[in-house]
Write an enzyme that holds these catalytic residues in place. Structure first.
Site, mmCIF file in Angstrom:
data_model
loop_
_atom_site.group_PDB
_atom_site.id
_atom_site.type_symbol
_atom_site.label_atom_id
_atom_site.label_comp_id
_atom_site.label_asym_id
_atom_site.label_seq_id
_atom_site.Cartn_x
_atom_site.Cartn_y
_atom_site.Cartn_z
ATOM 1 N N ASN A 23 0.811 -1.229 0.000
ATOM 2 C CA ASN A 23 0.000 0.000 0.000
ATOM 3 C C ASN A 23 0.840 1.271 0.000
ATOM 4 O O ASN A 23 0.329 2.349 -0.295
ATOM 5 C CB ASN A 23 -0.984 -0.002 1.177
ATOM 6 C CG ASN A 23 -2.131 -0.966 0.941
ATOM 7 O OD1 ASN A 23 -2.218 -1.583 -0.121
ATOM 8 N ND2 ASN A 23 -2.995 -1.109 1.926
ATOM 9 N N ASP A 305 -7.517 -4.354 7.224
ATOM 10 C CA ASP A 305 -6.686 -5.314 6.481
ATOM 11 C C ASP A 305 -6.105 -6.419 7.375
ATOM 12 O O ASP A 305 -5.466 -7.339 6.866
ATOM 13 C CB ASP A 305 -5.541 -4.585 5.759
ATOM 14 C CG ASP A 305 -6.025 -3.831 4.532
ATOM 15 O OD1 ASP A 305 -7.203 -3.977 4.163
ATOM 16 O OD2 ASP A 305 -5.223 -3.086 3.941
ATOM 17 N N ARG A 397 -1.672 -11.191 -4.889
ATOM 18 C CA ARG A 397 -1.800 -9.745 -5.127
ATOM 19 C C ARG A 397 -0.973 -8.956 -4.113
ATOM 20 O O ARG A 397 -0.516 -7.855 -4.413
ATOM 21 C CB ARG A 397 -3.272 -9.321 -4.996
ATOM 22 C CG ARG A 397 -4.126 -9.625 -6.203
ATOM 23 C CD ARG A 397 -5.446 -8.905 -6.087
ATOM 24 N NE ARG A 397 -5.196 -7.553 -5.623
ATOM 25 C CZ ARG A 397 -6.003 -6.848 -4.843
ATOM 26 N NH1 ARG A 397 -7.138 -7.353 -4.444
ATOM 27 N NH2 ARG A 397 -5.693 -5.623 -4.461
HETATM 28 C C1 UD1 Z 1 -6.977 1.573 1.214
HETATM 29 C C2 UD1 Z 1 -6.085 0.359 1.155
HETATM 30 C C3 UD1 Z 1 -6.830 -0.890 1.626
HETATM 31 C C4 UD1 Z 1 -7.408 -0.638 3.021
HETATM 32 C C5 UD1 Z 1 -8.227 0.648 3.040
HETATM 33 C C6 UD1 Z 1 -8.698 1.015 4.438
HETATM 34 C C7 UD1 Z 1 -4.545 0.769 -0.658
HETATM 35 C C8 UD1 Z 1 -4.100 0.414 -2.048
HETATM 36 N N1 UD1 Z 1 -5.639 0.156 -0.230
HETATM 37 O O1 UD1 Z 1 -8.073 1.355 0.334
HETATM 38 O O2 UD1 Z 1 -5.892 -1.967 1.675
HETATM 39 O O3 UD1 Z 1 -8.246 -1.716 3.364
HETATM 40 O O4 UD1 Z 1 -7.439 1.746 2.547
HETATM 41 O O5 UD1 Z 1 -7.625 1.085 5.305
HETATM 42 O O6 UD1 Z 1 -3.895 1.532 0.040
HETATM 43 N N2 UD1 Z 1 -15.158 5.741 0.732
HETATM 44 C C9 UD1 Z 1 -16.252 6.402 0.221
HETATM 45 N N3 UD1 Z 1 -16.040 7.240 -0.838
HETATM 46 C C10 UD1 Z 1 -14.820 7.457 -1.383
HETATM 47 C C11 UD1 Z 1 -13.708 6.767 -0.846
HETATM 48 C C12 UD1 Z 1 -13.899 5.912 0.222
HETATM 49 O O7 UD1 Z 1 -17.378 6.252 0.695
HETATM 50 O O8 UD1 Z 1 -14.704 8.242 -2.337
HETATM 51 C C13 UD1 Z 1 -15.337 4.799 1.872
HETATM 52 C C14 UD1 Z 1 -15.030 3.331 1.466
HETATM 53 O O9 UD1 Z 1 -16.138 2.695 0.871
HETATM 54 C C15 UD1 Z 1 -14.663 2.724 2.808
HETATM 55 C C16 UD1 Z 1 -13.956 3.890 3.534
HETATM 56 O O10 UD1 Z 1 -14.348 5.076 2.843
HETATM 57 O O11 UD1 Z 1 -15.823 2.367 3.524
HETATM 58 C C17 UD1 Z 1 -12.454 3.809 3.558
HETATM 59 O O12 UD1 Z 1 -11.984 3.554 2.250
HETATM 60 P P1 UD1 Z 1 -10.563 4.096 1.752
HETATM 61 O O13 UD1 Z 1 -9.773 4.574 2.925
HETATM 62 O O14 UD1 Z 1 -10.798 5.044 0.645
HETATM 63 O O15 UD1 Z 1 -9.898 2.757 1.206
HETATM 64 P P2 UD1 Z 1 -8.999 2.595 -0.094
HETATM 65 O O16 UD1 Z 1 -8.158 3.789 -0.287
HETATM 66 O O17 UD1 Z 1 -9.840 2.131 -1.228
#
Ligand code: UD1
Length: 417
Positions: A23, A305, A397
């Site tokens: 990540n 995670d 992955r």
């Molecule tokens: C990243 C990590 C993933 C980890 C996650 C949470 C990477 C490549 N992946 O994923 O391994 O599990 O952080 O620690 O670093 N959300 C919204 N709208 C948005 C964006 C997010 O509603 O535009 C929500 C998501 O659905 C989720 C929460 O916010 O419920 C957190 O997601 P986010 O922190 O964005 O996760 P990722 O960046 O996708």
């Protein structure tokens, strides 16, 4: 079809070196697009998500090659701002190229990533933030097309501290006109690493690791060499594996600071953990005390995670534990597979109640996501007899070679094809 075979029931003992962080490296690889020149990235993990990201970089005109475990990325001949559809489908986090390509070319076209097996995972925070930064966003549900004359610094307030959205705004802001403030930014160590890399290349970012980050736009970023940190989730996975089986192990290349919540739970479960500057030692009897209340949360909370791996250990605890999954809505897909081992788990919406059992029997199970797959590996190591885990590509992955690492600790585990 390939699968993982485990003959379980053995304690884990020995030493293992922790691979580079997935990540941290994925947003840094996207960030190389902003650099006018060559990046040398050391301690880069050889995992499927990195191979996929290399394919994206090559598809947009970059030259990328390995020198042992270092990756060399030359982005000087970048020639398109369209991210090919096939890679977005394979890897959701390719959305991180949005901010980077906007910063470099003032435009990006990318197909809509959609949900994935662990949840819906919308990107509304990313797109709303870009709009605040003078970017026009067309989104027809299939294709996202963003354009601007010049990205402009702005004040961005996140409803939730999203990791990906925080990274995308940082990437778009680094070469923007003016200053960007991010409020309620994600505080994950991987955000700090991205900012360290960008600052080493000439960016002006302060506040990384805090909930308010300030980015002063600069005119260009220069060539840089950077060392990717070790992967805290891989380290956490191996700590839970030893907690599940019992034994004594040293994990090299990582200290405890990014794993505090995981480590304090493992101690509460009865394990002894020693923290060095650059190693973690765990000693476990394999007898686990239950934990009445664990909830997943953004950093520095307990990481989503690590939820599947921790659940596997708690299956054999001497009592009842409860987990609340607060980040992703579909992260209990492993539970029907764990029940095949003999686990007693009841799901009620976000809550999983795990009634400890004394014996797990090897089973034939299917991985359906990366960390869930790692959780099945741990259950297989804890169970007596033979376990077969199908769909190992989910695990590849994020883990360079989970079987080899665990064999170094004395496990009987291998990939079969
Ligand atoms: C990243 C990590 C993933 C980890 C996650 C949470 C990477 C490549 N992946 O994923 O391994 O599990 O952080 O620690 O670093 N959300 C919204 N709208 C948005 C964006 C997010 O509603 O535009 C929500 C998501 O659905 C989720 C929460 O916010 O419920 C957190 O997601 P986010 O922190 O964005 O996760 P990722 O960046 O996708």
């Amino acid at each position: 079809m390939s699968y993982i075979e485990i003959n379980g029931g053995k304690q884990l003992n020995g030493e293992v070196n922790i691979q580079g962080s997935k990540n941290a490296v994925l947003p840094i690889l996207a960030a190389t697009v902003l650099v006018n020149g060559i990046t040398k990235l050391n301690h880069c993990p050889k995992i499927l998500d990195v191979f996929n990201t290399i394919s994206i970089l090559e598809a947009i005109g970059c030259i990328v090659y390995w020198e042992n475990s270092s990756l060399i990325i030359d982005t000087t001949k970048l020639n398109t701002s369209t991210v090919p559809d096939e890679y977005v489908k394979q890897m959701r986090s390719s959305t991180i190229f949005m901010g980077a390509l906007l910063g470099r070319t003032n435009s990006v076209t990318i197909s809509y990533p959609g949900g994935c097996t662990i949840g819906k995972r919308p990107i509304n925070f990313h797109l709303e933030a870009f709009q605040e930064m003078n970017v026009s966003v067309e989104d027809d549900g299939n294709l996202i097309h963003c354009t601007t004359k010049r990205v402009k610094g702005s004040n961005i307030f996140f409803k939730m501290p999203s990791v990906g959205a925080t990274e995308n705004v940082i990437l778009a802001a680094v070469l923007a006109e003016g200053k960007t403030h991010i409020y309620n930014a994600a505080r994950e160590p991987e955000i700090t690493e991205l900012c360290k890399y960008l600052n080493a290349a000439g960016a002006k970012i302060t506040g990384a690791g805090k909930d308010e980050i300030v980015i002063d736009g600069v005119d260009y970023l220069h060539a840089v060499e950077y060392t990717n940190p070790s992967d805290r989730i891989v380290a956490g996975t191996y700590l839970t594996a030893v907690a599940g089986t019992g034994g004594e192990a040293v994990l090299n290349g990582i200290g405890c600071s990014s794993l505090q919540t995981v480590i304090s739970l493992l101690k509460e479960m009865g394990n002894t953990i020693l923290c060095g500057e650059d190693y973690i030692m765990i000693s476990s009897s394999g007898k686990t005390k239950p934990i009445p209340f664990i909830y997943t949360a953004p950093y520095p909370g307990f990481p989503t995670d690590m939820q599947s791996q921790m659940m596997s250990v708690l299956i054999k605890a001497s009592g009842t534990s409860n987990i609340y999954e607060e980040v992703f809505e579909n992260r209990y897909q492993n539970v029907p597979e764990l029940i095949k081992f003999g686990a007693d788990i009841v799901i009620n919406d976000k809550e999983a109640t795990i009634n400890g059992v004394s014996l797990l029997k090897g089973s034939d199970v299917f991985a359906s996501d990366l960390r869930g797959g790692a959780g099945l590996v741990i259950a297989g190591l804890m169970a007596t007899g033979k376990t077969t885990i199908h769909n190992p590509d989910f695990i590849k992955r994020g883990y360079e070679d989970i079987c080899k690492d665990l064999r170094n600790l004395g496990a009987d585990i291998r990939y079969m094809s």
